[in-house]
Design an enzyme around this catalytic site. Sequence first.
Site, PDB file in Angstrom:
ATOM      1  CG  ASP A 137      -2.034  -1.085   1.105  1.00 35.38           C
ATOM      2  OD1 ASP A 137      -2.219  -1.658   0.010  1.00 35.38           O
ATOM      3  OD2 ASP A 137      -2.394  -1.511   2.233  1.00 35.38           O
ATOM      4  NE  ARG A 138      -0.826   7.268  -0.673  1.00 43.80           N
ATOM      5  CZ  ARG A 138      -1.925   8.262  -0.964  1.00 43.80           C
ATOM      6  NH1 ARG A 138      -2.179   8.776  -1.936  1.00 43.80           N
ATOM      7  NH2 ARG A 138      -2.658   8.399   0.271  1.00 43.80           N
TER       8      ARG A 138
END
Length: 298
Positions: free
Chosen positions: A133-134
């Site tokens: 995930d970012r």
Amino acid sequence: MSAEFITVTSAESGQKLVRFLERRVGSKIPRSAVMRWIRKGNVRINKGRCKPFDLVKEGQVVRIPPYQAVESAAPVTREPLEILYEDDNYLAINKPAGLPSQGGTGHDDSVVDRLLSMYANSPFKPAPAHRLDRDTSGVLLAGKSHHGQKDLSDMFASREGGKYYLAQVRGEWKFGSCDGGWTEMHDRLEKKEVHGSERIVTGAGKDARASVLPLSVNDDYSLLLVQLHTGFTHQIRVQLSSRGFSIVGDTKYGGGNGSMKLHCWKIETPWFTAQCLPAWNDELLIQNYIQSAEKYLS
């Protein structure tokens, strides 16, 4: 302009011809034009006609027809990624929190973009074999050759190897003690629209499994080591928040504002192991916790 004659390297061997050509001409030629080259016989392998999905082999000579590159902006020099492990086939980097694994709408920087910049002169451009995930930091793997990319993709698809995350959650962890070993989390996860936003929730859907080992527990926060057995979008975040222990900084799943405290600490593969501590200002303390829990990591 004249045609190019390119010899397939060992790193490129095994790719489909169309992918080989796309990597070689980069973004200068659209895929539709590359497919048209092949259909019309303008691309040759060892002087013979070929098809888009033929596999190229080391030592073969590929003819690329003369072409006019599409005008593009000057290459952007990007900040390099920290390399944790590298050989001819595999690459492990430390992904910073806030950097997407792949580019997309609203993002002008990503792991993919930085790898393209770092390996601009390589015939095979590395690309991530999985995603984080970012706002998750830590170990991210990429293939430096077609062989390496396929190895890693197959490993993740078959759920081999070991993936370990560090997560700081809100509250006093109630499922097992620091000297009590691993606790299993077993849920079924699915996508649903909640208040106009798409989220992952527990209920029906895909089988998700992970194991949790508490490293440090107090009234306000707990530091957890999570071994991931399956790999689904937001899996750790949802499994922990559904038990009342949202990850600190996870605004989507109840963890409040600030930097999200989720970090991929270590990935074990059949070929190498890569690991790194998070940049949470207490690396030494976290390392001490991990060392005290090593009896559970074998």
